[in-house]
Design an enzyme around this catalytic site. Sequence first.
Site, PDB file in Angstrom:
ATOM      1  N   ALA A  42       5.464 -11.271   5.928  1.00  0.00           N
ATOM      2  CA  ALA A  42       5.711 -10.945   7.337  1.00  0.00           C
ATOM      3  C   ALA A  42       4.750  -9.843   7.755  1.00  0.00           C
ATOM      4  CB  ALA A  42       7.153 -10.497   7.538  1.00  0.00           C
ATOM      5  N   GLY A  43       3.764 -10.199   8.589  1.00  0.00           N
ATOM      6  CA  GLY A  43       2.771  -9.221   9.021  1.00  0.00           C
ATOM      7  C   GLY A  43       1.417  -9.493   8.401  1.00  0.00           C
TER       8      GLY A  43
ATOM      9  N   GLY B  56      -1.565  -7.862   9.379  1.00  0.00           N
ATOM     10  CA  GLY B  56      -2.460  -6.840   9.893  1.00  0.00           C
ATOM     11  C   GLY B  56      -3.368  -6.305   8.800  1.00  0.00           C
TER      12      GLY B  56
ATOM     13  N   VAL C 139      -2.881  -4.178   6.193  1.00  0.00           N
ATOM     14  CA  VAL C 139      -2.390  -4.230   4.818  1.00  0.00           C
ATOM     15  C   VAL C 139      -2.129  -5.675   4.394  1.00  0.00           C
ATOM     16  CG1 VAL C 139      -0.599  -3.444   3.221  1.00  0.00           C
ATOM     17  CG2 VAL C 139      -1.433  -1.916   5.018  1.00  0.00           C
TER      18      VAL C 139
ATOM     19  N   GLU D  31       6.832   0.635  -3.364  1.00  0.00           N
ATOM     20  CA  GLU D  31       5.816   1.591  -3.788  1.00  0.00           C
ATOM     21  C   GLU D  31       4.850   1.938  -2.663  1.00  0.00           C
ATOM     22  OE1 GLU D  31       4.414   4.319  -5.544  1.00  0.00           O
ATOM     23  OE2 GLU D  31       5.144   3.139  -7.235  1.00  0.00           O
TER      24      GLU D  31
ATOM     25  N   VAL E  90       5.127   5.018   0.358  1.00  0.00           N
ATOM     26  CA  VAL E  90       4.847   6.454   0.227  1.00  0.00           C
ATOM     27  C   VAL E  90       3.476   6.663  -0.408  1.00  0.00           C
ATOM     28  CG1 VAL E  90       5.609   8.656  -0.741  1.00  0.00           C
ATOM     29  CG2 VAL E  90       7.310   6.938  -0.095  1.00  0.00           C
TER      30      VAL E  90
ATOM     31  N   GLY F 275       0.425   5.557  -0.085  1.00  0.00           N
ATOM     32  CA  GLY F 275      -0.589   4.531  -0.321  1.00  0.00           C
ATOM     33  C   GLY F 275      -0.784   4.162  -1.775  1.00  0.00           C
TER      34      GLY F 275
ATOM     35  N   LYS G 197       8.658   9.601   4.526  1.00  0.00           N
ATOM     36  CA  LYS G 197       8.255   9.511   3.124  1.00  0.00           C
ATOM     37  C   LYS G 197       9.019  10.517   2.269  1.00  0.00           C
ATOM     38  CE  LYS G 197       3.689   8.000   4.622  1.00  0.00           C
ATOM     39  NZ  LYS G 197       2.287   8.404   4.860  1.00  0.00           N
TER      40      LYS G 197
END
Length: 444
Positions: free
Chosen positions: A14-15, A17, A19, A135, A138, A140, A211
């Site tokens: 889902a997504g 973009g 990432v 993971e 927070v 990257g 975070k």
Amino acid sequence: MSKNSDKPLVAGLAGYGTVGGGLVRLLRENADLIRRRTGRDIVLKKVLVRDVAKARSVPLPPDAALVTDPRELTEDPEIDVLVELMGGIDHARALIDRALDQGKHIVTANKALLAEEGLALFQKADRKKRVLRYEASVAGAIPIVETLKESLAGNRVLSLMGILNGTSNYILSAMTSEGMEFGLALKQAQALGYAEADPTLDIDGHDAAHKLILLIRLAFGAHYPYTALSVRGIRGLSSLDIRLAREFGYRIKLIGQAREVPQAGAAAGEGPVRLEAGVFPALVYHKYLLARVGGVYNAVRVEGNASGPLFFHGRGAGDLPTAGAVLADLMAVAREERPNNTGFAGKDLPTAAIVPPEEWRSCYYVRVMVEDAPGVLRDLSGCMAAEGISLAQVIQKTDEGHGVPLVFMTHETTAKAMSDALQRTMDAGLLREPAVYFRVLGGA
């Protein structure tokens, strides 16, 4: 969970973009490594997007399909794991909630959702015996979530602090190294793609706060309500304070910090964990590692009762750094590891006992703008002394056109004493404008 098999792990994304595109790229480029490490393939079947006609820089895998209906992901019995990279709270929560109902594992990078409403999702995942991994939510590429859940599980964490927002760190770094004013540094960050058109979440400290809530849960095994967290960002921070802090040997950084403050007379481990936690700009001594973290990089310092201090540093955002963390979570699901979503057994984490911000103890940097008149320093010192605040160092600068800057470095005191002392200075008519003050921190 069942014994590992050679059957491919089928994912729904889902997504699509920054990432999401990075993940698709890594699934292709690291396919052989994935097979060697997990013993099976990871196959992307469907990708949820708003607009299927939109041009994308990373091509879709040949066997994957773009879809616009969330049910295409949640209701497909062949999809084993939902990867949520679309962000936001309401739609993401509904999607993850439905996917858990359908028995799917979850991988997400959504720190806002997990910080503000994650408790119910963790509880549901526990009931369903599903993996919920995060993971990438927070810092990257920095593997801090798994480190706290696994590698440091034998430690009682005493404190953690870090630079958790790359946008704010870039702005502060530009102000420090190039002498920029805040507004110009923000515009530069936006031009380079480091800051959003609406930078509120970053510069007002909320992104770092999300975070920090996740790190508190992992490090201390306690639920700290997001709405109870003290948050102060860097909006409008003056280059004058950046410059004066450097004269004292410090750098100003946006810090997320949590530390255990045991109740007087209580043994370690007795009662609910008592935490002092918040996000705030602070002066960090220039020789400490945190002070040297520049640009868009993130860093986290953790101190355990067995490990001592540990320092983690790396890229906190971006397509491949974040996608690499997402892929690692997917590979853990592919290995069919037992769920360990919060790092603690049981679904009901106790709520932390909160140390009120006014009780926090720290040394302080204080800048006041005053008239260049006899007796002003004496009167200011008297206001500080009336609240039990001892001054370690004082410098007076030349007139800035709207008053003379006087800068104090104090010995340790409480936030309440500092606030009350500065109110005294205002009531006495000593200040040309409200005082500026920051905590002064040590570090690793």
